[in-house]
Each structure stands twice: as C-alpha cells, then as structure tokens.
Design a protein around this motif. Structure first.
Motif, PDB file in Angstrom:
ATOM      1  N   PRO A   2       0.810  -1.177  -0.150  1.00 28.80           N
ATOM      2  CA  PRO A   2      -0.019   0.180   0.025  1.00 28.80           C
ATOM      3  C   PRO A   2       0.829   1.219   0.035  1.00 28.80           C
ATOM      4  CG  PRO A   2       0.000  -1.002   2.235  1.00 28.80           C
ATOM      5  CD  PRO A   2       0.692  -1.997   1.407  1.00 28.80           C
ATOM      6  N   ARG A   3       0.236   2.304  -0.482  1.00 27.69           N
ATOM      7  CA  ARG A   3       0.796   3.619  -0.413  1.00 27.69           C
ATOM      8  C   ARG A   3       0.484   4.273   0.871  1.00 27.69           C
ATOM      9  NH1 ARG A   3      -0.291   8.225  -3.191  1.00 27.69           N
ATOM     10  NH2 ARG A   3      -2.151   7.190  -4.073  1.00 27.69           N
ATOM     11  N   PHE A   4       1.113   5.377   1.300  1.00 27.32           N
ATOM     12  CA  PHE A   4       0.802   6.020   2.699  1.00 27.32           C
ATOM     13  C   PHE A   4       1.098   7.533   2.163  1.00 27.32           C
ATOM     14  CE2 PHE A   4       2.001   1.861   4.137  1.00 27.32           C
ATOM     15  CZ  PHE A   4       0.840   1.267   4.919  1.00 27.32           C
ATOM     16  N   ASN A   5       0.191   8.280   2.773  1.00 22.72           N
ATOM     17  CA  ASN A   5       0.429   9.574   2.967  1.00 22.72           C
ATOM     18  C   ASN A   5       0.232  10.180   4.529  1.00 22.72           C
ATOM     19  OD1 ASN A   5       0.203  10.232   0.000  1.00 22.72           O
ATOM     20  ND2 ASN A   5      -2.079  10.022   0.186  1.00 22.72           N
ATOM     21  N   THR A   6       1.413  10.911   4.759  1.00 20.60           N
ATOM     22  CA  THR A   6       1.395  11.620   5.921  1.00 20.60           C
ATOM     23  C   THR A   6       0.481  12.683   6.430  1.00 20.60           C
ATOM     24  OG1 THR A   6       3.838  11.014   5.925  1.00 20.60           O
ATOM     25  CG2 THR A   6       2.955  12.495   7.659  1.00 20.60           C
ATOM     26  N   LEU A   7      -0.498  12.292   7.303  1.00 21.17           N
ATOM     27  CA  LEU A   7      -1.465  13.287   7.601  1.00 21.17           C
ATOM     28  C   LEU A   7      -0.897  14.134   8.675  1.00 21.17           C
ATOM     29  CD1 LEU A   7      -4.493  10.974   7.638  1.00 21.17           C
ATOM     30  CD2 LEU A   7      -3.670  12.151   5.745  1.00 21.17           C
ATOM     31  N   LYS A   8      -1.431  15.423   8.585  1.00 21.53           N
ATOM     32  CA  LYS A   8      -0.793  16.500   9.397  1.00 21.53           C
ATOM     33  C   LYS A   8      -2.151  17.283  10.064  1.00 21.53           C
ATOM     34  CE  LYS A   8       3.527  17.510   7.489  1.00 21.53           C
ATOM     35  NZ  LYS A   8       4.484  18.463   7.106  1.00 21.53           N
TER      36      LYS A   8
END
Length: 726
Positions: A2-8
């Motif tokens: 899977p691909r991950f996006n860092t959330l802020k």
C-alpha cells in the motif's frame, strides 16, 4: 504494497519561550502589576495555610503557592467583561481576575494595598473560612468562589466539572459579538475527563471564544501525569479537535502573558477556542500546609529544584536588571502584602483566648441553611394565569405534540433570549417527534443541533443560564441520558444557586420524554421524576393535556430556577383543546388539579397515568377522586389540594407507570403519611412498575410497566382495606 500519505493536523501547536529581548520590551507597568498581584496572592495563600494549620479552615485548603505565574500572566490581558471559571485549586485565579478588576489601571508597587484590594482580600478570606461576609455567604468556601460582577463565573470542586459551563458563557459572548472571551482553568488531572474533551469538541465545532487553560503541575494528588496518559504534553489534545494550542513555562509569567495575548487575538476575531498549557508546580501537597515529599510521592530534591524557579523571584530579578525596582522594593512589597493579610485575618478572628477563633457573629445564620435552594418565584408577580375552565376565548382541537411545538415557536418569537439545543432538534422536521418543528427555519441561530455529548451541551446550557443573558431549553432525547450527564445535571445545575449563596439564578428548562411502550428497552424508557425529585434545586412539571402543556411550559420559561419538563410519548398524538389566539397564559407552578371528584379514595397521578386512572375509575364505577399533580418537585407539591382530598376520602392510591426502584411514589408516599397520618384509614397504597426496567420484548415491556390492570388491582386493594370489595 500500500501507499501511505503522512497526515498533519490543521491546528497550530507551538511552544512559546521568552528571550531577554522580550523581557526588555515588556511594559514596565504591566510588570509591576504582575509582581504585585503575585505577591498579594502568595501572601493570601500563606495566610490560608497558616489558618488551616490552626484548624480554622473547615474543609480543604488547596493552595496554589508556586502556580501564581500562570494565573496572573493570563489574567492581565483580560478585559473586565471577559469571564473565567476554575476548579478546586483556584484562589490564585480568582484573585488574579478580581485584583485586575478592582484595579484596572494597574497595581502600584509603592502602595500595593488600597481600600479596594484590602476589601477583596478580606472578603475572599471570609469565604474560605465559611463566613457570612464572603462572596457566597460562606456556602462556597475554598472550592466554590464566585463574583459575577468581576467576571468570575464560579469555581468548582468536581474535577473538570465547570468546563462545560464556561462554554455556555463563551457562546453568549459569541452571540453578542462583543469579542469577549471566557477562560476555563483546570489541571492535568482533568484533561482526561469526558466533560472536558466533549467541551473541547463542541467549542471547536461552534467556534466559541473559549480558552482551555491547563495548569500542568504534574500531579493529580499523587498520581504523576506520565502515569495517567501516554501523551504527557497535554496541549496535544488540541490536535484532535483542530484547536490552536500553546505550551509555555508557567514559572515564567511573561511567557504566559504573551501566549495569552496571542490566544486572545484568535478568540476575539472569531476563530474559535484555544488551548494554553502551562507547566507549573505546586510547592505544597494537594491540600494543607505540608509539602508533597512528606507523603512520599515526590522527593525533596525535586521540590527544591522547582522552588528555585519561583515565578515571583524571576519577575523581580528581571525588573531589577532593568532598574525598574531594587531589592528593598521587593522586600517592602512582600512586607506590605503580609501586613494586608494579617489585617484581613485580624478582622475575622478573636484573639482574646488561648487560641485564635473566628468571631461568632461572623458565621452565617443557621436559618440560612436551606434558603435559596430555589428562588422565591417573585418573577411571577403579575403573571397571566388561566386554567382551562376559566379561559375566555376560542379553542381548537390539537395534538399534544403540536401544542409543544406551538408554544416553543411563540416563546422564541416573543423572547430573543430563548435558545433551544439538543441532538437533532434542528432537523427531521422538528426533532425525533416534531417537538421543535419550525424552530430551525425561523430561528436558525437559536435552534442548535448538538453533537452526541450530553455532558457538554447540558453543561453549556447551565453556563448559558448562569451567565444571565439567555434562557436555554435543553432536550434530552430520552431521560435515561441524564445518567450520562449526571454531574452537570445534579452537581452543577441543581446546586449552583444555593452553592454560590444565591448569587445569580439558573433559568434553564430541560425537556425529555418518557417512551415506555415504544420498545426502546432498558436504557431509554425510564421515568426520571423520582430521581429529579431527590435533587435539591430542580423544579419538575409533568403536563397531561395540550392545554396544560402550554401553560406549564410558559411558566417554566419564566422561572429563574432549573425546570424539568417531562412529556410522555403516549400523549403526543392525543388531542385536546388549545386556545386559537392565546399561547401566552400560564398555569401556576405548584398547583395540582382535581379532574374527578370522589369520596372513597384519592388517586394521585401524573402524565399518561392520569388518563388511565380516570378510565379505570369510570369503568369500575369507583367513587375515586383523581388528582393530576402537574408539579412534582418537593417544593411544588400542592398540599392544599392534596390534603383537602385526603381529609375527605381518608384513603390514598399513588399511580405511576415506571419501575419501583426509581419510583416517584416513594417520596410522595412518605410525605403523605407523615403529613396526613391521622386522616388515613390505611397505609398509602401504590401502583408502579416492576423492579426491572422495561425490556425490548413487547410482552416483557408490558409486564414491567404499570397499566390499567395494575390500576384496577390498586383500587380493589384500597376498597378491600375499607371493607368495600368490588
């Protein structure tokens, strides 16, 4: 993979640290006020601990010695019209706000004590000692301090309990558009309390000008903050609710002052709540004049390290560096503050004996003990009362639920102070049953759909009522939800008027519906009358007809006390006469109504059971006098009407639908037998449900609730006791 996006998080979260440049740029008059305020508070707290050590403080003495920097640093940027509340450790916050209020031009370093400040110190000390001249006439003591004029809403002994009230004041500020703010002070122990987190969410969702001011002194009694949470940086809570947050060293009062100024800018421009976390340290134990090390939960070395960072010393040192003062000025200030407290104590204490004692004439009168549990109803002077039989005008047949919606529309049209709130009240064409039909369309800014967070929104309603500018009507979709918000309902709203010595009122209406028979099961169907009747402060009305509902709701909305208005789902579709052109009449609180006259037995009932009692008495041909109680609180029972009937019939049957465990009839039966024992031919008989709460099963639900069969059995028991079996 899977691909991950860092959330802020969208919320800003910053640590503010002062520099030498900040201290050099700080306004000299502000620094003087900062230092004087802290010294007056320090001397005050030391005197309280001294008196506590002599046994003169009845109850706890939660000192804030060491924490003065957070309170004063946050209070100085406030306007007089900004408001605060706090928790059990709040002497420093109370004094920081009120000293600034009585001396808005600033405190004089050369003459730190004037007539106003001396009065304030003595009056506050008198309250902590439980004396009549205190702000709450001795009822509040150390933990419940209130001075509404100065913007202190009231401090609170329940950890986190006052936070929702602060949201109510903040909502009033937002609605008024003044730019004023509210600060709610609490400690690390309260950060994980549900009411605090619920209020953070609600305040952020509604963009309330509310600062959650966290005094992180590292210890909740003896429990270290790291033991209580995995995220010991408590201002991190703001990330979850999109609240901008600041973390500062609370032993640096200038840092607190600067962070407060920044938070004020956010709130005053309408951008919602803020969080300020200050790292502080209480030099003494949770309560009393001993250090925490005496109880073994912290070391002497730890205490010494924090004492070396005393905020009073820091400010004095920085001011000396700028040549604003010298060491003699600091010593003089310290001496004058101590003298002021010696003088305040001398006014309250009798020193003629071997030990100091409080002057006897300063105690509150014993006659004051029950005064102002509720108001005197003087607000009803000149009210337009009209029972249905005396009403002059046209009627139309309307459903009960239409009368509920109709009177609320009328009152909100006539009174801009009324605010309705609750879950889904703004949608579904008037909530789940139509009781608020039309309100959100006509009054969108005063019909508020809330998150599912009873602690927060009923507490917000309490704060709104105590603020005095609005009259909240709060809906609990089901009465069982009162247990979720029990602290706000019973500890806060019910007790506020009495606890704060009668300073202010609590004009809040709480609506809820009994839904027995609807199949919603054990956690939705209770009758709350029995529980609320045991709580000092609440008034309770239970209308059984559309006409009575209009009159009793009008009375509830005029009353300055909290009023529980109980409805019953069985009545919603029942039709009855309602005036076509007048929805402004009142029915008196505390007035029962005889619906059927008789001589054999007095039947006392309310809501839907009134109609069932009438039907059963008619069907059986029993000579029963049926009384609709209408008002159910202890102060509202109409003993004149009830007593006249009992003295005639000499027999009583109390009829209610719900469970015996939370039964209203328990209180009522006890009162009847004590008041009219000599007139009774037999013990008071009762009809009520079973021990268990209603179940989902239709058969078991029917078995758990009282109905016509149980009423018939009750009447037969009464008559059999008279030797007159049916």
């Amino acid at each position: 993979m899977p691909r991950f996006n860092t959330l802020k998080s969208e919320a800003a979260w910053r640590e503010l640290i002062t520099t030498d440049k900040d201290w050099k740029a700080a306004d000299a008059n502000m620094l003087r006020s900062l230092l004087v305020s802290m010294h007056l508070i320090r001397a005050f707290e030391e005197k309280v601990l001294e008196l506590a050590g002599q046994g003169l403080v009845h109850g706890p003495a939660h000192s804030a010695i060491g924490q003065e920097g957070g309170a004063v640093g946050s209070a100085l940027p406030m306007r007089a019209s900004d408001q605060v509340n706090g928790s059990h450790r709040a002497h420093h916050q109370f004094l920081a706000k009120t000293l600034h209020y009585v001396s808005p031009e600033g405190l004089d370093l050369a003459a730190p004590v004037n007539e106003k400040t001396q009065w304030l110190l003595q009056k506050t000390l008198a309250e902590i000692l439980g004396l009549d001249q205190g702000f709450c006439r001795g009822r509040g003591g150390s933990m419940h301090l209130r001075w509404a004029e100065a913007g202190v809403l009231g401090t609170n002994a329940i950890v986190g309990g006052g936070v929702p009230f602060a949201a109510g004041a903040a909502w009033a500020h937002r609605q008024a558009g003044t730019g004023d703010t509210t600060f709610t002070y609490f400690g690390d122990g309260a950060v994980n309390i549900g009411s605090v987190l619920e209020t953070m969410n609600l305040a952020a969702a509604w963009k309330l000008p509310l600062c959650f001011f966290i005094e992180n002194n590292r210890y909740a009694v003896s429990t270290v903050v790291d033991e209580a949470t995995a995220e010991a940086r408590l201002s991190a809570r703001g990330q979850a609710f999109n609240i901008p947050s600041w973390k500062v060293d609370g032993m640096d009062p200038l840092a607190v002052y600067l962070a407060t100024q920044e938070a004020m800018e956010v709130m005053r421009r309408g951008d919602g709540p803020t969080i300020i976390e200050v790292d502080v340290y209480r030099f003494y134990h949770q309560n009393g004049p001993m250090p925490g090390s005496a109880f073994g939960y912290r070391s002497k070395d730890e205490e010494k390290a924090w004492r070396e960072r005393d905020p009073l010393d820091l400010v004095a040192t920085k001011m000396i560096e700028r040549k604003l003062i010298d060491k003699d000025d600091v010593q003089s200030l310290r001496h004058q503050a101590q003298q002021a407290m010696d003088k305040a104590a001398a006014e309250l204490l009798d020193m003629s004996g071997k030990k100091p004692a409080i002057h006897d004439h300063l105690w509150p009168s014993r006659d004051f003990v029950d005064a102002l549990v509720r108001g005197d109803l003087s607000e009803f002077d000149g009210a337009h009362y009209a029972e249905q039989e005396q009403f002059i005008g046209k009627f139309e047949e309307r459903k009960f639920i239409d009368a509920v919606a109709g009177v609320m529309n009328r009152r909100m049209e006539q009174d801009e102070r009324i605010v309705v709130m609750g879950e889904d009240v703004h949608r579904l064409k008037g909530g789940t049953n139509g009781a608020t039909r039309g309100l959100s369309e006509r009054f969108p800014d005063r019909c508020l759909g809330t998150p599912i967070s009873e602690n927060a929104f009923v507490g917000l309603g309490g704060g709104l009522a105590m603020d005095g500018r609005y009259r909240p009507v709060v809906e609990f979709m089901y009465p069982d939800f009162m247990w979720v918000a029990a602290d706000q309902v019973f500890n806060q709203i019910a007790k506020a008027r009495h606890m704060f010595g009668g300073d202010g009122s609590m004009p809040l209406v709480l609506r809820t519906k009994i839904a027995m028979g609807s199949g919603y099961g054990s956690q939705h169907l209770m009758d709350p009358a029995g529980i609320f009747s045991t709580s000092p402060g609440w008034r309770i009305v239970a209308p059984s007809t559309p006409y009575d509902y209009v009159g009793l709701m009008n009375a509830a909305l005029l009353c300055e006390d909290p009023v529980l208005v109980i409805e019953h789902i069985d009545l919603y579709n029942v039709k009855g006469p309602v005036p076509t052109d007048d929805l402004d009449y009142l029915i008196p609180l505390g007035k029962a109504k005889v619906l059927r006259e008789g001589n054999a037995v007095t039947v006392l009932s309310y809501l839907n059971m009134v109609h069932q009692s009438l039907e059963v008495a008619e069907r059986l041909g029993v000579d029963a006098e049926v009384i609709d109680l209408r008002s159910l609180d202890r102060d509202g029972l109409d003993w004149e009407t009830i007593g006249a009937s009992i003295m005639k019939t000499n027999n009583v049957l109390i009829v209610e639908q719900g469970s015996v465990g939370t039964s209203y009839g328990t209180l009522l039966g006890d009162e009847v037998q004590r008041r009219f024992f000599d007139y009774l031919d037999q013990p008071v008989q009762r009809v009520h449900g079973g021990e268990a709460s209603p179940s989902i099963s239709k058969v078991l639900e029917h078995a758990a609730c009282a109905g016509p069969e149980e009423i018939e059995d009750g009447l037969r028991r009464v008559l059999a006791g008279q030797g007159q079996p049916l």
